[in-house]
Scaffold this motif. Sequence first.
Motif, PDB file in Angstrom:
ATOM      1  N   THR A  20       6.926 -73.804  42.949  1.00 30.45           N
ATOM      2  CA  THR A  20       7.086 -73.993  41.513  1.00 30.45           C
ATOM      3  C   THR A  20       8.433 -73.447  40.999  1.00 30.45           C
ATOM      4  O   THR A  20       8.885 -72.495  41.875  1.00 30.45           O
ATOM      5  CB  THR A  20       5.790 -73.685  40.904  1.00 30.45           C
ATOM      6  N   GLU A  22       8.517 -71.493  38.341  1.00 33.64           N
ATOM      7  CA  GLU A  22       7.862 -70.094  38.177  1.00 33.64           C
ATOM      8  C   GLU A  22       8.114 -69.266  39.419  1.00 33.64           C
ATOM      9  O   GLU A  22       8.449 -68.204  39.341  1.00 33.64           O
ATOM     10  CB  GLU A  22       6.626 -69.976  37.378  1.00 33.64           C
ATOM     11  N   GLU A  23       7.609 -69.708  40.350  1.00 35.76           N
ATOM     12  CA  GLU A  23       7.437 -68.909  41.723  1.00 35.76           C
ATOM     13  C   GLU A  23       9.170 -68.612  41.959  1.00 35.76           C
ATOM     14  O   GLU A  23       9.227 -67.454  42.414  1.00 35.76           O
ATOM     15  CB  GLU A  23       6.936 -69.698  42.902  1.00 35.76           C
ATOM     16  N   GLY A  26      10.668 -66.165  39.600  1.00 39.25           N
ATOM     17  CA  GLY A  26      10.067 -65.120  39.723  1.00 39.25           C
ATOM     18  C   GLY A  26      10.588 -64.267  40.766  1.00 39.25           C
ATOM     19  O   GLY A  26      10.974 -62.934  40.908  1.00 39.25           O
ATOM     20  N   LEU A  50      11.434 -66.417  32.961  1.00 38.98           N
ATOM     21  CA  LEU A  50      10.036 -66.711  33.603  1.00 38.98           C
ATOM     22  C   LEU A  50       9.234 -67.832  32.350  1.00 38.98           C
ATOM     23  O   LEU A  50       8.647 -68.874  32.944  1.00 38.98           O
ATOM     24  CB  LEU A  50       9.294 -65.544  33.820  1.00 38.98           C
ATOM     25  N   GLU A  51       9.266 -67.469  31.355  1.00 36.55           N
ATOM     26  CA  GLU A  51       8.684 -68.249  30.299  1.00 36.55           C
ATOM     27  C   GLU A  51       9.401 -69.692  30.252  1.00 36.55           C
ATOM     28  O   GLU A  51       8.506 -70.846  30.335  1.00 36.55           O
ATOM     29  CB  GLU A  51       8.707 -67.704  28.933  1.00 36.55           C
ATOM     30  N   GLN A  52      10.533 -69.930  30.515  1.00 38.24           N
ATOM     31  CA  GLN A  52      11.312 -71.164  30.603  1.00 38.24           C
ATOM     32  C   GLN A  52      11.142 -71.757  31.876  1.00 38.24           C
ATOM     33  O   GLN A  52      10.560 -73.180  31.726  1.00 38.24           O
ATOM     34  CB  GLN A  52      12.811 -70.969  30.606  1.00 38.24           C
ATOM     35  N   ALA A  53      10.700 -71.083  32.736  1.00 39.31           N
ATOM     36  CA  ALA A  53      10.209 -71.693  33.916  1.00 39.31           C
ATOM     37  C   ALA A  53       8.707 -72.282  33.884  1.00 39.31           C
ATOM     38  O   ALA A  53       8.544 -73.661  34.332  1.00 39.31           O
ATOM     39  CB  ALA A  53      10.342 -70.662  35.218  1.00 39.31           C
ATOM     40  N   ARG A  54       7.966 -71.522  33.345  1.00 38.81           N
ATOM     41  CA  ARG A  54       6.669 -72.035  33.122  1.00 38.81           C
ATOM     42  C   ARG A  54       6.475 -73.375  32.217  1.00 38.81           C
ATOM     43  O   ARG A  54       5.739 -74.160  32.516  1.00 38.81           O
ATOM     44  CB  ARG A  54       5.680 -71.044  32.138  1.00 38.81           C
ATOM     45  N   GLN A  55       7.495 -73.437  31.332  1.00 42.31           N
ATOM     46  CA  GLN A  55       7.460 -74.559  30.381  1.00 42.31           C
ATOM     47  C   GLN A  55       8.162 -75.858  31.291  1.00 42.31           C
ATOM     48  O   GLN A  55       7.627 -77.103  31.103  1.00 42.31           O
ATOM     49  CB  GLN A  55       8.566 -74.208  29.246  1.00 42.31           C
ATOM     50  N   ASP A  57       7.641 -76.106  34.520  1.00 45.04           N
ATOM     51  CA  ASP A  57       6.579 -76.770  35.423  1.00 45.04           C
ATOM     52  C   ASP A  57       5.496 -77.343  34.712  1.00 45.04           C
ATOM     53  O   ASP A  57       5.099 -78.188  35.276  1.00 45.04           O
ATOM     54  CB  ASP A  57       5.753 -75.305  36.016  1.00 45.04           C
ATOM     55  N   GLY A  71      15.005 -76.624  36.579  1.00 43.34           N
ATOM     56  CA  GLY A  71      14.744 -75.175  36.327  1.00 43.34           C
ATOM     57  C   GLY A  71      15.687 -74.382  37.286  1.00 43.34           C
ATOM     58  O   GLY A  71      15.284 -73.247  37.459  1.00 43.34           O
TER      59      GLY A  71
END
Length: 482
Positions: A20, A22-23, A26, A50-55, A57, A71
């Motif tokens: 992902t 996020e992975e 991170g 990290l928050e941008q990555a989660r969004q 995903d 991302g």
Amino acid sequence: MNLAISAIEYIEGVKNGSFTVEEFIGKTLDHISKHDAVLHAFLSVNQNALEQARQIDKKIKSGDAIGSLYGMPISIKDNICVRGGKTTCASKMLQDYVSPYDATVVSKLKEQDAIIIGKTNLDEFAMGVATEFSAFGPSRNPWNTDCVPGGSSGGSAVSVAANECVVSLGSDTGGSVRNPASFCSIVGLKPTYGLVSRYGLVSYANSIEQIGPMGKTVKDVALVLNHIAGNDPNDNTTIAGRSQDYLEGLEVGIKGKKIGIIKEMCASEGLEKSVESAFWRAVSEFEGLGCKIEETSLDMVQFTVATYYVLTAAEAGSNLSRYDNLRYGYDLDMEGYEYKSYIAKARKQFGPEVTRRMILGGFVPSAGFAGKYLLKALKVKSKLTKQINAAFEKFDYLISPTVPILPFKFGEKIDDPLAMYLADINTITANLTGIPAISVPFEISNGLPIGIQIHANRLQEKQLLHAAYALESVTDLPEAPL
């Protein structure tokens, strides 16, 4: 998870679910935390990454429209504005300056869902060839941390070579993308002047500087160029025209192409033996790829270093005059100063190289000296451009070593500005004439990288990338030994 992947591999990995966003982000942040205390590629890291990555995903999982960069962590040289973050130019003068807007290139990358992972170190105000002149300490070459990574985009090159990001953006005024690309064994492209917007790039020498992509592979650089090239109403030096897909047809080969070896870039006294040997091996590889090769002379090249430093100093002297601590600057109480003494005191925050070039920039265009220096430099620039235009009537490409020397140790040249400036002798021509040029990693000698420089005619980036890809295809180089 392997961080040592290309931009193309990153996109495929996210799309096929190998990891992902996020992975990957991170793991990248952990890698930066582990290695950057020594390498010092970054001046700041995106705390929201990290928050941008989660969004991103979430968008992927829900099937929402997603930008084509998925991302991807991209580092940005710290003289290119990123909204809401510091843009320091590695100078104490701007150490607390927060940009209120994004540079056009940054906006374009964000539109494609890239994540700006951080801002990278550089020579102060992009003035240097070693990243030794950063007010916040030098970056270190991941191939040998006792050696410089090149400059001025040294932090960008280190971040790519050390897998602290996937790709990066630097700026190139006299070789500042290609020099560190060569020193760190990555690919660095200086595009045609006007192909990429300079809006949001802190000005050094407006008439010749360009933002350029830096990556592990030629395909990475082509991919980024696809997204950042194009006309921009905020920069009237950009070129209007049809956009191209620089990835398309990269594998076509260069059989039958004519290549000119620039004599003056391959026979200078400062050319180190290991670089010279590597270059002639590269020539043999081009011949094996089916090219016709011939030596050619551009006698104006011998005057390019002097010309470059006269012209850029004059422009820098003008551009840096805004840093008077009234419009831009830092907290310094005005009490007890008259106007001139206050500005003189404030400008003591500039480092030695910026100060040197500002003084020179005030001298060369001054009354009584403009004809002797500035106008003469403009004539050399004009003659060099005519020689380049004539050369491209005969050749498809012009080649040389990117830098005539191997990465040198810290402090080795810092007290000899002229020796430092001569490291630019092979890269300056592309800036003075506005043509595109690329540095391709070719060899590792005694543990230090050597790059080969390829030039093409104006707006012939696709053709240039074909040659770079062909050369890359016959090399097999190791990763930097972190």
